[in-house]
Write a protein that holds these residues in place. Sequence first.
Motif, PDB file in Angstrom:
ATOM      1  N   VAL A  42       0.830  -1.200   0.000  1.00 56.38           N
ATOM      2  CA  VAL A  42       0.000   0.000   0.000  1.00 56.38           C
ATOM      3  C   VAL A  42       0.871   1.260   0.000  1.00 56.38           C
ATOM      4  CG1 VAL A  42      -1.721   1.307   1.312  1.00 56.38           C
ATOM      5  CG2 VAL A  42      -1.957  -1.164   1.085  1.00 56.38           C
ATOM      6  N   LYS A  46       0.817   4.535  -2.397  1.00 56.52           N
ATOM      7  CA  LYS A  46       0.698   5.894  -1.862  1.00 56.52           C
ATOM      8  C   LYS A  46       1.846   6.777  -2.340  1.00 56.52           C
ATOM      9  CE  LYS A  46      -2.030   4.799   2.241  1.00 56.52           C
ATOM     10  NZ  LYS A  46      -2.043   4.672   3.720  1.00 56.52           N
ATOM     11  N   GLN A  49       0.943   7.727  -5.782  1.00 49.42           N
ATOM     12  CA  GLN A  49      -0.148   8.708  -5.765  1.00 49.42           C
ATOM     13  C   GLN A  49       0.365  10.095  -5.398  1.00 49.42           C
ATOM     14  OE1 GLN A  49      -2.594   6.509  -2.923  1.00 49.42           O
ATOM     15  NE2 GLN A  49      -4.207   6.305  -4.456  1.00 49.42           N
ATOM     16  N   GLU A  76      -5.318   1.372  -7.966  1.00 50.85           N
ATOM     17  CA  GLU A  76      -6.237   1.909  -6.968  1.00 50.85           C
ATOM     18  C   GLU A  76      -7.514   1.067  -6.882  1.00 50.85           C
ATOM     19  OE1 GLU A  76      -5.048   6.631  -7.100  1.00 50.85           O
ATOM     20  OE2 GLU A  76      -6.489   5.879  -8.569  1.00 50.85           O
ATOM     21  N   GLU A  77      -7.996   0.610  -8.019  1.00 46.08           N
ATOM     22  CA  GLU A  77      -9.178  -0.255  -8.025  1.00 46.08           C
ATOM     23  C   GLU A  77      -8.912  -1.543  -7.249  1.00 46.08           C
ATOM     24  OE1 GLU A  77     -12.377  -0.362  -9.889  1.00 46.08           O
ATOM     25  OE2 GLU A  77     -12.147   1.816  -9.706  1.00 46.08           O
ATOM     26  N   ILE A  79      -6.647  -2.011  -4.765  1.00 48.52           N
ATOM     27  CA  ILE A  79      -6.463  -1.753  -3.336  1.00 48.52           C
ATOM     28  C   ILE A  79      -7.764  -1.321  -2.661  1.00 48.52           C
ATOM     29  CG2 ILE A  79      -5.399  -0.133  -1.688  1.00 48.52           C
ATOM     30  CD1 ILE A  79      -3.559  -2.407  -2.495  1.00 48.52           C
ATOM     31  N   TYR A  80      -8.497  -0.407  -3.261  1.00 46.68           N
ATOM     32  CA  TYR A  80      -9.642   0.197  -2.576  1.00 46.68           C
ATOM     33  C   TYR A  80     -10.963  -0.519  -2.832  1.00 46.68           C
ATOM     34  CZ  TYR A  80      -6.189   3.878  -2.018  1.00 46.68           C
ATOM     35  OH  TYR A  80      -5.039   4.581  -1.717  1.00 46.68           O
ATOM     36  N   LYS A  81     -11.062  -1.214  -3.973  1.00 47.14           N
ATOM     37  CA  LYS A  81     -12.323  -1.893  -4.298  1.00 47.14           C
ATOM     38  C   LYS A  81     -12.156  -3.396  -4.530  1.00 47.14           C
ATOM     39  CE  LYS A  81     -14.295   2.263  -6.429  1.00 47.14           C
ATOM     40  NZ  LYS A  81     -14.887   2.843  -7.658  1.00 47.14           N
ATOM     41  N   LYS A  82     -10.909  -3.851  -4.461  1.00 47.96           N
ATOM     42  CA  LYS A  82     -10.585  -5.258  -4.700  1.00 47.96           C
ATOM     43  C   LYS A  82     -11.051  -5.719  -6.084  1.00 47.96           C
ATOM     44  CE  LYS A  82     -10.210  -6.737   0.112  1.00 47.96           C
ATOM     45  NZ  LYS A  82     -10.607  -7.719   1.125  1.00 47.96           N
ATOM     46  N   ASN A 142      -7.760  -5.377   3.313  1.00 49.64           N
ATOM     47  CA  ASN A 142      -7.643  -3.946   3.621  1.00 49.64           C
ATOM     48  C   ASN A 142      -7.106  -3.743   5.030  1.00 49.64           C
ATOM     49  OD1 ASN A 142      -8.734  -3.134   1.157  1.00 49.64           O
ATOM     50  ND2 ASN A 142     -10.829  -3.302   1.918  1.00 49.64           N
ATOM     51  N   SER A 144      -5.880  -0.459   7.902  1.00 51.73           N
ATOM     52  CA  SER A 144      -5.968   0.978   8.171  1.00 51.73           C
ATOM     53  C   SER A 144      -4.602   1.632   8.001  1.00 51.73           C
ATOM     54  CB  SER A 144      -6.478   1.212   9.594  1.00 51.73           C
ATOM     55  OG  SER A 144      -5.581   0.613  10.532  1.00 51.73           O
TER      56      SER A 144
END
Length: 255
Positions: A42, A46, A49, A76-77, A79-82, A142, A144
């Motif tokens: 991740v 980042k 990004q 990003e898809e 990582i954030y939406k699997k 995911n 935090s």
Amino acid sequence: MLMYEQLLAPIKEFLQCETPESWIEQAKKPENLQVLLTDHMVCELKAAQTAMWLIRKYAVDKDSGDALLAWLKPFEEFIYKKNGSITDLAKANKLSKAIVPKAQSQYGQDLVDKMVLLIKEELHHFYQVLEIMHNRDIPYQNISAGRYAKGMMRHVKTHEPDTLIDKLICGAYIEARSCERFAKLAPFLDDELNKFYVSLLRSEARHYQDYLELAQQISDVDISERVAMFGQVEAELISSPDTDFKFHSGTPASF
């Protein structure tokens, strides 16, 4: 290994503290490997990004900015939406067009060149971590965000060009700390991870230098005081107790 000692020497001088041994003790535990690799992966995204945001905000027109967004979208898809798979991402690290700085951009080609190369390398590292996890049957879950990057960014000034300069200095510390941790942790890992982390040292070392050089180029004054201030902030985050184990977390408080 002498070559890597020479590579790490300026990084050790730049950072105001070393990674605590207690963090190494936690990081080398087999039960922490999943969170270590996941957070590392991740962090690579980042970093890409952040570099993309800098280019889009300060250096390029909308068409180039849209091309950058499209470049990162599959990662990003995932990582954030699997959405997507390792097979999809194997073909994803390609930029659809040349990124050209705006004619009126005062930061220009150097920012674009350095940050586009950084994005490409960070996304490649992202895929390498994902591949290692895939081969070991470690599922992506995911997690935090830790306190580290937010703790640094809290001190960024809110007026330009100081905002940009401060963010570049923060980027330098994040890259330098990553490099230092790769080197510290590598000897305690299995052969595959050892070789992988050692292989990352050269690019991470160059990334921190690129960030610092850009910060000084953009500033009309010497940035040494700001660099020292962020060094103190970074060292406090690394050396103070932290209950959340992550790749850039501080001294383990309790787990």
